[in-house]
Motif scaffolding. Structure first.
Motif, short mmCIF file in Angstrom:
data_model
loop_
_atom_site.label_atom_id
_atom_site.label_comp_id
_atom_site.label_asym_id
_atom_site.label_seq_id
_atom_site.Cartn_x
_atom_site.Cartn_y
_atom_site.Cartn_z
N ARG A 1 116.45 90.22 30.69
CA ARG A 1 115.37 91.05 30.20
C ARG A 1 115.98 92.24 29.46
O ARG A 1 116.51 93.16 30.10
CB ARG A 1 114.48 91.54 31.34
N SER B 1 111.87 95.44 27.90
CA SER B 1 111.11 94.19 27.81
C SER B 1 110.82 93.64 29.20
O SER B 1 111.70 93.63 30.06
CB SER B 1 111.90 93.16 27.00
N ASP B 2 109.58 93.18 29.39
CA ASP B 2 109.21 92.57 30.66
C ASP B 2 109.28 91.05 30.62
O ASP B 2 109.28 90.40 31.67
CB ASP B 2 107.78 92.99 31.05
N SER C 1 110.83 87.24 28.92
CA SER C 1 112.07 86.63 28.45
C SER C 1 112.08 86.59 26.92
O SER C 1 111.10 86.18 26.29
CB SER C 1 112.19 85.20 28.99
N PRO C 2 113.17 86.99 26.27
CA PRO C 2 113.22 87.01 24.82
C PRO C 2 113.71 85.69 24.21
O PRO C 2 113.73 85.54 23.00
CB PRO C 2 114.24 88.13 24.53
#
Length: 258
Positions: free
Chosen positions: A191, A195-196, A198-199
């Motif tokens: 993360r 960001s909360d 998954s990218p």
């Protein structure tokens, strides 16, 4: 009694022998000195040559059909030579593409059209760990469209012998499959700051293989794996430098690199 030079006498023979021995002795000693000193000088010069530091600077490219930037790498090691060869190859390939595409695009869209503007920018950085030294190259290319592409190339050598290293030299052979699954798990759990979610693209990560980790480097704390733009996530993610702490993966790494 006068000496008769045209007549061989006992003392002329003795003089000739003494002269021969003296010339031989002097010649032999000069030869010994040359043998003793020359190799030392050559070895010293060679040592200086092989330990010359790598220096990197950036120069502009401005050709008829494309522009950009590229590194100039000074150094005589295998690492420096390999990096120069890679840069030369990439510029040559990009030049061929630009010389093929750009003239036609200018005819079709006009000289100042963005689609006829080709750009390549290569940057390079040198660094080393306790066991390896590396040149990390980042390459940005633009050939039209909304965005360009970002990619990595990392060349690593062993400090012990100067040889080029592949990733399979660093990760134990019997651990490579398990290591691949470990990296996938880490990517799924990653993360980025702020960001909360998954990218990464799940399918892209799922399809990763050990051979997917061709761009990597070591520092004293991390093993870093480099992923090109779009290779594990959307374009907004960009190219990714993914560090794995050595204290978490030491069981996968060959002892020669710990």
């Amino acid at each position: 009694m006068p000496i008769k030079w045209n007549k061989i006498t006992w003392y002329s023979k003795l003089f000739a022998i003494i002269l021969f021995v003296a010339v031989f002795y002097i010649g032999y000693n000069l030869g010994e000195k040359k043998v003793d000193t020359t190799p030392k000088d050559e070895i010293q010069k060679q040592t200086v040559k092989n330990t010359a530091p790598i220096r990197i600077s950036i120069k502009d490219i401005k050709e008829e059909n494309f522009s950009g930037k590229m590194p100039t790498i000074v150094g005589n090691s295998v690492l420096a030579s390999s990096a120069r060869a890679y840069i030369k190859e990439q510029i040559s390939l990009f030049r061929a593409e630009a010389n093929t595409d750009v003239p036609e695009m200018r005819k079709k869209f006009g000289t100042d059209s963005p689609v006829a503007t080709y750009t390549i920018e290569i940057n390079a950085k040198y660094f080393k760990s306790k066991k390896t030294e590396s040149i990390l190259m980042t390459m940005y290319t633009y050939t039209g469209g909304a965005n360009g592409n970002d990619s990595y190339k990392v060349i690593n050598t062993s400090l012990a012998d100067g040889k080029i290293l592949a990733f399979l030299d660093v990760i134990k052979q019997d651990e490579q499959s398990v290591f691949t699954e470990f990296v996938k798990k880490e990517l799924y759990a990653w993360r980025p700051l702020g960001s909360d979610g998954s990218p990464v693209f799940s399918d892209e990560v799922k399809n990763l293989e050990f051979s997917s980790f061709e761009n990597w480097s070591l520092n004293d704390n991390n093993l870093i794996i480099y992923f090109d733009k779009y290779s594990i996530g959307p374009g907004a993610l960009g190219a990714v430098e993914f560090p794995l702490p050595l204290n978490k993966i030491s069981n996968f790494i060959d002892s020669n690199f710990l």
